[in-house]
Design a protein around this motif. Structure first.
Motif, mmCIF file in Angstrom:
data_model
loop_
_atom_site.group_PDB
_atom_site.id
_atom_site.type_symbol
_atom_site.label_atom_id
_atom_site.label_comp_id
_atom_site.label_asym_id
_atom_site.label_seq_id
_atom_site.Cartn_x
_atom_site.Cartn_y
_atom_site.Cartn_z
ATOM 1 N N UNK A 145 -4.849 -6.135 -0.750
ATOM 2 C CA UNK A 145 -4.527 -7.427 -0.159
ATOM 3 C C UNK A 145 -5.798 -8.105 0.336
ATOM 4 N N UNK A 146 -5.995 -9.316 -0.081
ATOM 5 C CA UNK A 146 -7.126 -10.131 0.389
ATOM 6 C C UNK A 146 -6.541 -11.245 1.246
ATOM 7 N N UNK A 147 -6.714 -11.139 2.566
ATOM 8 C CA UNK A 147 -6.060 -12.103 3.446
ATOM 9 C C UNK A 147 -7.002 -13.179 3.969
ATOM 10 N N UNK A 148 -8.301 -13.036 3.698
ATOM 11 C CA UNK A 148 -9.217 -14.111 4.065
ATOM 12 C C UNK A 148 -10.416 -14.104 3.130
ATOM 13 N N UNK A 149 -11.172 -15.182 3.187
ATOM 14 C CA UNK A 149 -12.224 -15.436 2.195
ATOM 15 C C UNK A 149 -13.432 -14.527 2.314
ATOM 16 N N UNK A 150 -13.537 -13.752 3.391
ATOM 17 C CA UNK A 150 -14.709 -12.902 3.571
ATOM 18 C C UNK A 150 -14.478 -11.474 3.075
ATOM 19 N N UNK A 151 -13.289 -11.196 2.598
ATOM 20 C CA UNK A 151 -13.012 -9.879 2.034
ATOM 21 C C UNK A 151 -13.332 -9.875 0.539
ATOM 22 N N UNK A 166 6.017 -6.511 -1.193
ATOM 23 C CA UNK A 166 6.463 -5.136 -1.455
ATOM 24 C C UNK A 166 5.555 -4.133 -0.744
ATOM 25 N N UNK A 167 4.250 -4.426 -0.725
ATOM 26 C CA UNK A 167 3.320 -3.538 -0.023
ATOM 27 C C UNK A 167 3.607 -3.492 1.474
ATOM 28 N N UNK A 168 4.079 -4.600 2.017
ATOM 29 C CA UNK A 168 4.385 -4.628 3.445
ATOM 30 C C UNK A 168 5.404 -3.551 3.816
ATOM 31 N N UNK A 169 6.260 -3.217 2.878
ATOM 32 C CA UNK A 169 7.316 -2.238 3.161
ATOM 33 C C UNK A 169 6.757 -0.849 3.487
ATOM 34 N N UNK A 241 11.617 -0.984 8.322
ATOM 35 C CA UNK A 241 10.761 -1.106 9.504
ATOM 36 C C UNK A 241 9.412 -1.695 9.126
ATOM 37 N N UNK A 242 8.810 -1.183 8.067
ATOM 38 C CA UNK A 242 7.495 -1.655 7.641
ATOM 39 C C UNK A 242 7.486 -3.121 7.293
ATOM 40 N N UNK A 243 8.490 -3.561 6.554
ATOM 41 C CA UNK A 243 8.537 -4.968 6.154
ATOM 42 C C UNK A 243 8.693 -5.877 7.369
#
Length: 358
Positions: A145-151, A166-169, A241-243
């Motif tokens: 997961x890339x959640x911001x431009x600096x990753x 799906x990964x959030x789960x 729970x994870x999601x």
């Protein structure tokens, strides 16, 4: 480990806001900690937890659809206890009594996590260095997961807006069976040593609670239900729970319009002061919904929580107006989505844009 400095000099904004919030509690003769609303909710959530667990393990429904539904509800119950009881307890806002806060905070240990490590990760790192790469582990969701431009960017990130949900789960399972152990043995949160070290007591609590959790939620169901039924039910509970916990966090910090700060081994210099930085990296959503405020433990009022984590979430709807008015007066941006659905849409679009951007 890089040093992080907040360079902004807008201290008068937060001092003014803090004095107005203090005045609200003094003038209304109320404590900033929890009240009957929180205590009654605690009773409801723990009663439902016991009822769901007892029904599933000792009076297992014959209908598959009903058993699956109850497992999913148990997963939602886990998340709700975390949002409402554990969260306020670990922040010291559940009660004016320290021992009560500690007891409520330890509810996380009952659900597979570890309160001491969570405080180092959440209270210390996340609340101090929100959305700062390397210091805030909460934005380091997964290499996928890339959640911001600096990753770092990889080819598969262009599809993250599809597979990300799906990964959030699996985040709950990764948290209690992997991330807690990494912190425990490394003594670090992200790239930074933990502020506090585990005492002898906390070492015992870590192992006893982990084994106790496995005994209650895996070993005992296996004894009564067998391996297959237990694993199917446990997976449903854990994925639910994870999601729930992950999507709620993401809507507060990983949506359009919020700031992210890159890591720098030589030192991170944040242009804003701490309070203004919190407002530039945090968003509210669905604050008009009484159900969301009840179920999420006020985490849809994430701005108020980040500015005043020692105030119980039951007061956020009231102080929300004061925070907004003070932000407008000092021309400090205040981010809020009118509904949870609009925040989900913004998160979805953010993942899509970050996944394809250079």
């Amino acid at each position: 480990m890089s040093q992080i400095r907040f360079e902004g000099r807008n201290a008068i904004f937060f001092s003014t806001l803090r004095s107005r919030i203090d005045a609200y509690f003094q003038e209304n003769h109320i404590k900033p900690t929890g009240n009957w609303k929180l205590y009654s909710k605690t009773i409801i959530l723990f009663t439902s937890l016991i009822a769901l667990y007892t029904t599933l393990v000792f009076f297992t429904p014959a209908q598959t659809w009903l058993a699956v539904t109850l497992c999913a509800l148990l997963g939602v119950n886990f998340a709700a206890i975390g949002f409402n009881v554990m969260h306020d307890g670990a922040h010291g806002s559940y009660s004016s009594k320290k021992w009560v806060n500690e007891m409520m905070g330890y509810s996380l240990n009952m659900l597979g996590g570890n309160t001491f490590l969570w405080i180092q990760k959440h209270n210390v790192a996340h609340h101090s260095f929100t959305n700062i790469e390397g210091a805030d582990e909460d934005i380091d969701v997964s290499p996928y997961m890339r959640v911001h431009q600096y990753q770092p960017k990889y080819w598969f990130h262009r599809f993250q807006y599809i597979y990300g949900f799906l990964l959030y789960c699996i985040t709950y399972l990764v948290w209690i069976y992997y991330q807690d152990f990494v912190k425990y043995f490394s003594g670090k949160v992200g790239d930074r040593p933990m502020r506090d070290q585990l005492s002898v007591k906390e070492h015992f609590v870590f192992w006893i609670a982990k084994l106790g959790y496995i005994g209650i939620f895996l070993a005992m169901p296996v004894y009564f239900l067998g391996w297959s039924n237990t694993l199917i039910g446990y997976v449903i509970v854990s994925l639910t729970t994870g999601f729930v916990i992950t999507i709620v966090f993401q809507l507060a910090h990983v949506v359009e319009g919020l700031d992210f700060i890159p890591n720098n081994p030589e030192g991170v210099s944040v242009e804003a002061d701490w309070a203004t930085h919190q407002l530039s990296t945090t968003a509210n959503f669905g604050t008009k919904s009484k159900f969301l405020a009840w179920f999420l433990g006020g985490l849809n009022f994430q701005v108020e929580h980040h500015l005043f984590p020692k105030i119980s979430h039951v007061h956020y709807p009231k102080i929300n107006k004061i925070v907004k008015e003070t932000c407008a007066e000092f021309q400090v941006a205040y981010h809020e989505f009118p509904t949870m659905l609009s925040a989900v849409r913004s998160h979805f679009l953010h993942l899509k844009q970050i996944g394809v951007s250079a």
